[in-house]
Design a protein around this motif. Structure first.
Motif, PDB file in Angstrom:
ATOM      1  N   ALA A 177      19.971  80.784  35.320  1.00  0.00           N
ATOM      2  CA  ALA A 177      19.625  79.423  35.753  1.00  0.00           C
ATOM      3  C   ALA A 177      20.516  78.389  35.067  1.00  0.00           C
ATOM      4  O   ALA A 177      21.004  77.453  35.712  1.00  0.00           O
ATOM      5  CB  ALA A 177      18.151  79.139  35.485  1.00  0.00           C
ATOM      6  N   GLY A 178      20.737  78.550  33.773  1.00  0.00           N
ATOM      7  CA  GLY A 178      21.603  77.626  33.036  1.00  0.00           C
ATOM      8  C   GLY A 178      23.044  77.695  33.509  1.00  0.00           C
ATOM      9  O   GLY A 178      23.719  76.671  33.636  1.00  0.00           O
ATOM     10  N   VAL A 227      27.491  75.225  36.696  1.00  0.00           N
ATOM     11  CA  VAL A 227      28.446  75.259  37.806  1.00  0.00           C
ATOM     12  C   VAL A 227      28.214  74.066  38.730  1.00  0.00           C
ATOM     13  O   VAL A 227      29.164  73.391  39.132  1.00  0.00           O
ATOM     14  CB  VAL A 227      28.354  76.589  38.587  1.00  0.00           C
ATOM     15  CG1 VAL A 227      29.175  76.532  39.866  1.00  0.00           C
ATOM     16  CG2 VAL A 227      28.795  77.762  37.717  1.00  0.00           C
ATOM     17  N   HIS A 228      26.956  73.797  39.035  1.00  0.00           N
ATOM     18  CA  HIS A 228      26.633  72.672  39.924  1.00  0.00           C
ATOM     19  C   HIS A 228      26.981  71.324  39.300  1.00  0.00           C
ATOM     20  O   HIS A 228      27.593  70.478  39.937  1.00  0.00           O
ATOM     21  CB  HIS A 228      25.145  72.681  40.273  1.00  0.00           C
ATOM     22  CG  HIS A 228      24.844  73.284  41.591  1.00  0.00           C
ATOM     23  ND1 HIS A 228      23.573  73.636  41.946  1.00  0.00           N
ATOM     24  CD2 HIS A 228      25.621  73.585  42.659  1.00  0.00           C
ATOM     25  CE1 HIS A 228      23.586  74.143  43.165  1.00  0.00           C
ATOM     26  NE2 HIS A 228      24.820  74.129  43.612  1.00  0.00           N
ATOM     27  N   ARG A 229      26.533  71.102  38.065  1.00  0.00           N
ATOM     28  CA  ARG A 229      26.674  69.790  37.428  1.00  0.00           C
ATOM     29  C   ARG A 229      26.953  69.959  35.942  1.00  0.00           C
ATOM     30  O   ARG A 229      26.061  69.769  35.111  1.00  0.00           O
ATOM     31  CB  ARG A 229      25.426  68.960  37.666  1.00  0.00           C
ATOM     32  CG  ARG A 229      25.135  68.734  39.167  1.00  0.00           C
ATOM     33  CD  ARG A 229      23.914  67.898  39.396  1.00  0.00           C
ATOM     34  NE  ARG A 229      24.073  66.594  38.805  1.00  0.00           N
ATOM     35  CZ  ARG A 229      24.447  65.496  39.464  1.00  0.00           C
ATOM     36  NH1 ARG A 229      24.687  65.562  40.734  1.00  0.00           N
ATOM     37  NH2 ARG A 229      24.554  64.347  38.848  1.00  0.00           N
ATOM     38  N   ASP A 245      25.772  67.403  33.269  1.00  0.00           N
ATOM     39  CA  ASP A 245      24.334  67.342  32.998  1.00  0.00           C
ATOM     40  C   ASP A 245      23.910  68.379  31.966  1.00  0.00           C
ATOM     41  O   ASP A 245      22.903  68.208  31.287  1.00  0.00           O
ATOM     42  CB  ASP A 245      23.520  67.574  34.279  1.00  0.00           C
ATOM     43  CG  ASP A 245      23.612  66.396  35.247  1.00  0.00           C
ATOM     44  OD1 ASP A 245      24.196  65.349  34.878  1.00  0.00           O
ATOM     45  OD2 ASP A 245      23.107  66.528  36.373  1.00  0.00           O
ATOM     46  N   VAL A 246      24.662  69.461  31.861  1.00  0.00           N
ATOM     47  CA  VAL A 246      24.331  70.545  30.930  1.00  0.00           C
ATOM     48  C   VAL A 246      25.010  70.322  29.588  1.00  0.00           C
ATOM     49  O   VAL A 246      24.411  70.544  28.539  1.00  0.00           O
ATOM     50  CB  VAL A 246      24.730  71.915  31.524  1.00  0.00           C
ATOM     51  CG1 VAL A 246      24.518  73.034  30.522  1.00  0.00           C
ATOM     52  CG2 VAL A 246      23.955  72.177  32.810  1.00  0.00           C
ATOM     53  N   GLN A 247      26.252  69.872  29.627  1.00  0.00           N
ATOM     54  CA  GLN A 247      27.015  69.680  28.393  1.00  0.00           C
ATOM     55  C   GLN A 247      27.795  68.371  28.484  1.00  0.00           C
ATOM     56  O   GLN A 247      28.758  68.269  29.262  1.00  0.00           O
ATOM     57  CB  GLN A 247      27.966  70.851  28.176  1.00  0.00           C
ATOM     58  CG  GLN A 247      28.772  70.741  26.913  1.00  0.00           C
ATOM     59  CD  GLN A 247      29.723  71.903  26.738  1.00  0.00           C
ATOM     60  OE1 GLN A 247      30.057  72.606  27.687  1.00  0.00           O
ATOM     61  NE2 GLN A 247      30.151  72.112  25.527  1.00  0.00           N
ATOM     62  N   GLU A 302      40.105  77.501  31.102  1.00  0.00           N
ATOM     63  CA  GLU A 302      41.143  76.839  30.333  1.00  0.00           C
ATOM     64  C   GLU A 302      40.688  75.478  29.825  1.00  0.00           C
ATOM     65  O   GLU A 302      41.084  75.069  28.735  1.00  0.00           O
ATOM     66  CB  GLU A 302      42.407  76.700  31.175  1.00  0.00           C
ATOM     67  CG  GLU A 302      43.038  78.045  31.469  1.00  0.00           C
ATOM     68  CD  GLU A 302      44.242  77.942  32.391  1.00  0.00           C
ATOM     69  OE1 GLU A 302      44.637  76.813  32.737  1.00  0.00           O
ATOM     70  OE2 GLU A 302      44.761  78.995  32.755  1.00  0.00           O
ATOM     71  N   LEU A 303      39.854  74.789  30.570  1.00  0.00           N
ATOM     72  CA  LEU A 303      39.402  73.474  30.141  1.00  0.00           C
ATOM     73  C   LEU A 303      38.476  73.564  28.940  1.00  0.00           C
ATOM     74  O   LEU A 303      38.541  72.750  28.031  1.00  0.00           O
ATOM     75  CB  LEU A 303      38.689  72.751  31.288  1.00  0.00           C
ATOM     76  CG  LEU A 303      39.562  72.342  32.467  1.00  0.00           C
ATOM     77  CD1 LEU A 303      38.708  71.723  33.566  1.00  0.00           C
ATOM     78  CD2 LEU A 303      40.636  71.370  32.028  1.00  0.00           C
ATOM     79  N   ALA A 304      37.615  74.565  28.930  1.00  0.00           N
ATOM     80  CA  ALA A 304      36.641  74.696  27.849  1.00  0.00           C
ATOM     81  C   ALA A 304      37.030  75.766  26.843  1.00  0.00           C
ATOM     82  O   ALA A 304      36.327  75.967  25.866  1.00  0.00           O
ATOM     83  CB  ALA A 304      35.261  75.021  28.423  1.00  0.00           C
TER      84      ALA A 304
END
Length: 90
Positions: free
Chosen positions: A44-45, A50-52, A55-57, A26-28
């Motif tokens: 991997a991406g 999920v972790h951070r 850092d990805v987006q 819902e957020l994205a």
């Protein structure tokens, strides 16, 4: 801890039993079909996100889940892959 369905619901933002086309983050505003395709094509991406997520987006609204271990991340990848339609063979 939570099981894969509960964790998927937290990450996806919807009901873990919902249909792939209508449920999702819902957020994205990403459907579970899109999340499944991401998990299936870039594990991997997906796990990094999920972790951070920040850092990805940049600007990601999802909270980080940096405490998830490899088993949990693998379970989430496997769960989201179930939303990807099977390819038809001829």
């Amino acid at each position: 801890g939570f099981g894969p369905d509960e964790e998927a619901a937290m990450i996806g933002g919807g009901d873990a039993a919902g249909d792939a086309g209508g449920e999702g983050g819902e957020l994205a505003s990403r459907s579970w079909l899109i999340l499944g395709a991401w998990a299936a094509t870039d594990e991997a991406g997906f796990k990094r996100y999920v972790h951070r997520p920040q850092d990805v987006q940049a600007g990601a609204k999802m909270l980080p889940h940096s405490s998830y271990d490899d088993a949990t991340l693998n379970a989430l990848v496997a769960y989201f892959k179930t939303f990807v339609p099977a390819r038809k063979t001829q």
